[in-house]
Design an enzyme around this catalytic site. Structure first.
Site, PDB file in Angstrom:
ATOM      1  CD  GLU A 109      17.956  -0.687   9.428  1.00  0.00           C
ATOM      2  OE1 GLU A 109      18.850  -1.205  10.235  1.00  0.00           O
ATOM      3  OE2 GLU A 109      18.005  -0.065   8.594  1.00  0.00           O
ATOM      4  CE  LYS A 121      12.047   3.795  11.619  1.00  0.00           C
ATOM      5  NZ  LYS A 121      12.584   3.391  10.500  1.00  0.00           N
ATOM      6  CB  CYS A 136       7.140   2.147   8.804  1.00  0.00           C
ATOM      7  SG  CYS A 136       8.124   0.981   9.478  1.00  0.00           S
TER       8      CYS A 136
HETATM    9  C1  UDX Z   1       8.869  -4.728  13.231  1.00  0.00           C
HETATM   10  C2  UDX Z   1       8.085  -3.577  13.469  1.00  0.00           C
HETATM   11  O1  UDX Z   1       6.926  -3.343  12.754  1.00  0.00           O
HETATM   12  C3  UDX Z   1       8.639  -2.139  13.250  1.00  0.00           C
HETATM   13  O2  UDX Z   1       8.296  -0.958  13.715  1.00  0.00           O
HETATM   14  C4  UDX Z   1      10.239  -2.252  13.807  1.00  0.00           C
HETATM   15  O3  UDX Z   1      11.087  -1.189  13.460  1.00  0.00           O
HETATM   16  C5  UDX Z   1      10.786  -3.592  13.544  1.00  0.00           C
HETATM   17  O4  UDX Z   1       9.904  -4.833  13.902  1.00  0.00           O
HETATM   18  P1  UDX Z   1       9.054  -5.988  10.835  1.00  0.00           P
HETATM   19  O5  UDX Z   1      10.188  -6.688  10.878  1.00  0.00           O
HETATM   20  O6  UDX Z   1       8.533  -5.605   9.602  1.00  0.00           O
HETATM   21  O7  UDX Z   1       9.034  -4.709  11.747  1.00  0.00           O
HETATM   22  O8  UDX Z   1       7.653  -6.997  11.852  1.00  0.00           O
HETATM   23  P2  UDX Z   1       7.403  -8.383  11.409  1.00  0.00           P
HETATM   24  O9  UDX Z   1       7.779  -8.959  10.180  1.00  0.00           O
HETATM   25  O10 UDX Z   1       6.030  -8.409  12.038  1.00  0.00           O
HETATM   26  O11 UDX Z   1       8.310  -9.240  12.371  1.00  0.00           O
HETATM   27  C6  UDX Z   1       8.508  -9.269  13.591  1.00  0.00           C
HETATM   28  C7  UDX Z   1       8.734 -10.810  14.101  1.00  0.00           C
HETATM   29  O12 UDX Z   1       8.762 -10.927  15.491  1.00  0.00           O
HETATM   30  C8  UDX Z   1       7.643 -11.926  13.834  1.00  0.00           C
HETATM   31  O13 UDX Z   1       8.241 -12.750  12.913  1.00  0.00           O
HETATM   32  C9  UDX Z   1       7.210 -12.183  15.226  1.00  0.00           C
HETATM   33  O14 UDX Z   1       6.761 -13.579  15.122  1.00  0.00           O
HETATM   34  C10 UDX Z   1       8.263 -12.202  15.851  1.00  0.00           C
HETATM   35  N1  UDX Z   1       8.190 -11.924  17.335  1.00  0.00           N
HETATM   36  C11 UDX Z   1       7.199 -11.219  17.854  1.00  0.00           C
HETATM   37  C12 UDX Z   1       8.770 -12.764  18.218  1.00  0.00           C
HETATM   38  O15 UDX Z   1       9.765 -13.716  17.803  1.00  0.00           O
HETATM   39  N2  UDX Z   1       8.611 -12.763  19.503  1.00  0.00           N
HETATM   40  C13 UDX Z   1       7.359 -11.833  20.051  1.00  0.00           C
HETATM   41  O16 UDX Z   1       7.590 -11.707  21.331  1.00  0.00           O
HETATM   42  C14 UDX Z   1       6.942 -11.276  19.194  1.00  0.00           C
HETATM   43  C1  UDX Z   2       9.705   3.574   5.206  1.00  0.00           C
HETATM   44  C2  UDX Z   2      10.954   4.655   5.184  1.00  0.00           C
HETATM   45  O1  UDX Z   2      11.187   4.961   3.969  1.00  0.00           O
HETATM   46  C3  UDX Z   2      11.802   3.780   5.824  1.00  0.00           C
HETATM   47  O2  UDX Z   2      13.042   4.655   6.029  1.00  0.00           O
HETATM   48  C4  UDX Z   2      11.694   3.225   7.205  1.00  0.00           C
HETATM   49  O3  UDX Z   2      12.804   2.443   7.869  1.00  0.00           O
HETATM   50  C5  UDX Z   2      10.408   2.443   7.223  1.00  0.00           C
HETATM   51  O4  UDX Z   2       9.283   3.120   6.483  1.00  0.00           O
HETATM   52  P1  UDX Z   2       8.989   1.561   3.582  1.00  0.00           P
HETATM   53  O5  UDX Z   2       7.396   1.719   4.146  1.00  0.00           O
HETATM   54  O6  UDX Z   2       9.528   0.169   3.569  1.00  0.00           O
HETATM   55  O7  UDX Z   2       9.822   2.630   4.284  1.00  0.00           O
HETATM   56  O8  UDX Z   2       9.155   2.109   2.208  1.00  0.00           O
HETATM   57  P2  UDX Z   2       8.895   3.673   1.274  1.00  0.00           P
HETATM   58  O9  UDX Z   2       9.883   3.680   0.128  1.00  0.00           O
HETATM   59  O10 UDX Z   2       9.235   4.657   2.515  1.00  0.00           O
HETATM   60  O11 UDX Z   2       7.497   3.719   0.769  1.00  0.00           O
HETATM   61  C6  UDX Z   2       6.162   3.952   1.773  1.00  0.00           C
HETATM   62  C7  UDX Z   2       4.859   4.094   1.000  1.00  0.00           C
HETATM   63  O12 UDX Z   2       4.917   5.682   0.552  1.00  0.00           O
HETATM   64  C8  UDX Z   2       4.687   3.308  -0.043  1.00  0.00           C
HETATM   65  O13 UDX Z   2       3.463   2.984  -0.341  1.00  0.00           O
HETATM   66  C9  UDX Z   2       5.191   4.028  -1.313  1.00  0.00           C
HETATM   67  O14 UDX Z   2       4.634   3.529  -2.710  1.00  0.00           O
HETATM   68  C10 UDX Z   2       4.701   5.464  -0.958  1.00  0.00           C
HETATM   69  N1  UDX Z   2       5.322   6.478  -1.674  1.00  0.00           N
HETATM   70  C11 UDX Z   2       6.626   6.882  -1.408  1.00  0.00           C
HETATM   71  C12 UDX Z   2       4.593   7.440  -2.633  1.00  0.00           C
HETATM   72  O15 UDX Z   2       3.325   7.156  -2.816  1.00  0.00           O
HETATM   73  N2  UDX Z   2       5.425   8.507  -3.130  1.00  0.00           N
HETATM   74  C13 UDX Z   2       6.583   8.690  -2.838  1.00  0.00           C
HETATM   75  O16 UDX Z   2       7.368   9.617  -3.519  1.00  0.00           O
HETATM   76  C14 UDX Z   2       7.435   7.733  -2.022  1.00  0.00           C
END
Ligand code: UDX
Ligand code: UDX
Length: 461
Positions: A164, A219, A275
């Site tokens: 994603e 990714k 990430c």
């Molecule tokens: C996570 C990862 O950080 C990212 O690298 C990946 O691409 C997608 O999953 P995110 O959705 O932001 O991203 O994480 P988080 O908000 O922590 O959600 C994960 C969920 O999975 C939690 O709600 C957790 O409770 C659940 N989980 C985890 C399960 O249901 N079963 C498990 O065994 C472990």
């Molecule tokens: C990132 C990637 O953009 C996305 O494609 C991937 O799926 C997950 O990781 P995210 O972390 O949600 O997404 O936000 P992003 O907008 O990329 O910002 C990441 C961090 O970089 C933030 O703290 C943001 O403030 C910072 N940032 C971004 C800067 O400081 N300067 C910039 O020009 C852009």
């Protein structure tokens, strides 16, 4: 054999799984989508009658959930039932950086992914397409395959990688109108089953299919390249401060070169989010594991630069406030890692605050979307000092003007739009003098702020 996907299940109802599956359900009313999670409180929040109480804040998310929920979008804790019934299973659980053992602090912890695979293997009685949605190290699919194909049952599993690329704060727009959708796999029919789902709303020339390993590695590479741009411009921001160049002007000048491009060149107090750091550490770890030391060192530098940017921002506050912040109130505006999200994972604010607390500053924090409990948890999790000390040194305000009252300085750490429209004259009137603003996001207008009599510092000027 062509697959007819009628039911989808997604394990992990977090920042990725939640919005992604909500959009899939909205766009495919004839497919039943069930999001499951072991966290019962989180599922309860997804089912909240009041759409303002969803566990994740994303512009536009509440509307999408409102449209599809209980029509063909369901949130449940009955994981096994959802797995059994599904034709296609997305795995979207978290893959945190390991905090123990081999690869501690670098490698991705895949225990949740493995648990999911074992659970799927155990309870499935019909053939399934299993989709890796979580960002994973290259070749994780090999481990998934091995677990799923050694169950001894007659069930067939096809594994796809579908990373994603959504960014938080713009998740819904990114999902509705992605630059590309990437699907890696080995079985052409399974790949086409997933292509057919996205093709309902994504133009087919933006749906890219590759082999499994290219998809997994793309990714990590995309995140590493994006983070590298931020560290690159941040490194230049420090040079700008020494030379009289202005980083915004430099960014504009280089960004107009179509080979460089204008996006992701905003100097800041440092990137955060769940990430960038995790994925680069992972890339570094993988490179080291193949003994590619130069490759590993190259990417590690992106993280080191980011850490430096956070430290030097905090150090500058201390130096400017006459080399001591002991007992001084400093207002922190913004705790989320970027605007329009309530997510604080790896937010620069946490590290800047920790640095100032080491110097015995009194912090008062305001963020429009992050609750007080979360702020204390973030600080406590660093284990720099105990919870009682964090409680006594940090207050959290529900009102920005209150947060800034009697402060020696204001530090802007998240680029919330609302901060621009504050009555800065009123804020200054109630601050200690001289009044300082440290703008970690280059959000305010220097001329306007200086005309009010503030001492204004912005990154890269
Ligand atoms: C996570 C990862 O950080 C990212 O690298 C990946 O691409 C997608 O999953 P995110 O959705 O932001 O991203 O994480 P988080 O908000 O922590 O959600 C994960 C969920 O999975 C939690 O709600 C957790 O409770 C659940 N989980 C985890 C399960 O249901 N079963 C498990 O065994 C472990
Ligand atoms: C990132 C990637 O953009 C996305 O494609 C991937 O799926 C997950 O990781 P995210 O972390 O949600 O997404 O936000 P992003 O907008 O990329 O910002 C990441 C961090 O970089 C933030 O703290 C943001 O403030 C910072 N940032 C971004 C800067 O400081 N300067 C910039 O020009 C852009």
């Amino acid at each position: 054999m062509a697959f007819n996907v009628k039911k989808i299940c997604c394990i992990g109802a977090g920042y990725v799984g939640g919005p992604t599956m909500s959009v899939v359900a909205q766009q495919c009313p004839d497919i039943e989508v069930t999001l499951v999670d072991m966290n019962t409180a989180r599922i309860a929040a997804w089912n909240a009658a009041d759409l303002n109480e969803l566990p994740i804040y994303e512009p536009g998310l509440a509307e999408v959930v409102g449209e599809a929920r209980n029509r063909n979008l369901f949130f449940s804790t009955e994981i096994e039932k959802a797995i059994q019934e599904a034709d296609m299973i997305f795995i979207s659980v978290n893959t945190p950086t390991k905090n123990y053992g081999k690869g501690k602090g670098m490698a991705a912890d895949l225990k949740f992914i493995e648990l999911c695979a074992r659970q799927i293997a155990e309870v499935s009685t019909t053939d399934k397409i299993v989709v890796e949605k979580s960002t994973l190290p290259v070749r994780t699919a090999a481990a998934l395959k091995s677990i799923l194909h050694n169950t001894g049952s007659a069930v067939n599993f096809h594994i796809l990688s579908n990373p994603e690329f959504l960014a938080e704060g713009t998740a819904i727009q990114d999902l509705l109108n992605p630059d590309r959708v990437l699907i890696g796999g080995e079985n052409e029919d399974a790949i086409q089953a997933l292509v057919a789902i996205y093709a309902r709303w994504v133009p087919t020339d933006r749906i890219l299919t590759t082999n499994l390993w290219s998809s997994e590695l793309s990714k990590l590479t995309a995140n590493a390249f994006l983070a590298q741009r931020v560290s690159s411009i941040n490194s230049i921001s420090e040079l700008c401060e020494k030379t009289g160049a202005n980083v915004e002007e430099v960014a504009k000048a280089i960004g107009m070169d179509s080979r460089i491009g204008a996006k992701f060149l905003k100097a800041s107090v440092g990137f955060g989010g769940s990430c960038f750091q995790k994925d680069i550490l992972n890339l570094v770890y993988i490179a080291r594991s193949y003994n590619l030391q130069e490759v590993a060192n190259y990417w590690e530098q992106v993280i080191l630069m980011n850490d430096h940017q956070k430290h030097r921002f905090a150090d500058n506050i201390i130096q400017t406030l006459f080399n001591t912040v002991n007992g001084k109130k400093i207002a922190i505006l913004g705790w989320a890692f970027k605007k329009d999200t309530n997510d604080t994972r790896e937010s620069a604010a946490i590290y800047v605050a920790d640095h100032l607390l080491n110097e015995m500053a009194n912090l008062s924090v305001y963020d429009p979307k992050v609750p007080a409990e979360k702020i204390y948890i973030d600080l406590d999790n660093l284990n720099t000092r105990n919870a009682a000390e964090n409680q006594s040194l940090v207050t959290v305000s529900a009102d920005p003007y209150e947060a800034c009252k009697d402060a020696h300085a204001v530090a802007i750490l998240t680029e919330w739009d609302a901060f621009k429209d504050y009555d800065w004259a009123k804020i200054k009137a109630h601050m200690k003098k001289p009044a300082f603003i440290f703008d970690g996001r280059k959000l305010l207008n220097r001329q306007q702020i200086e005309s009010l009599g503030f001492n204004y510092y912005a990154i890269g000027e």
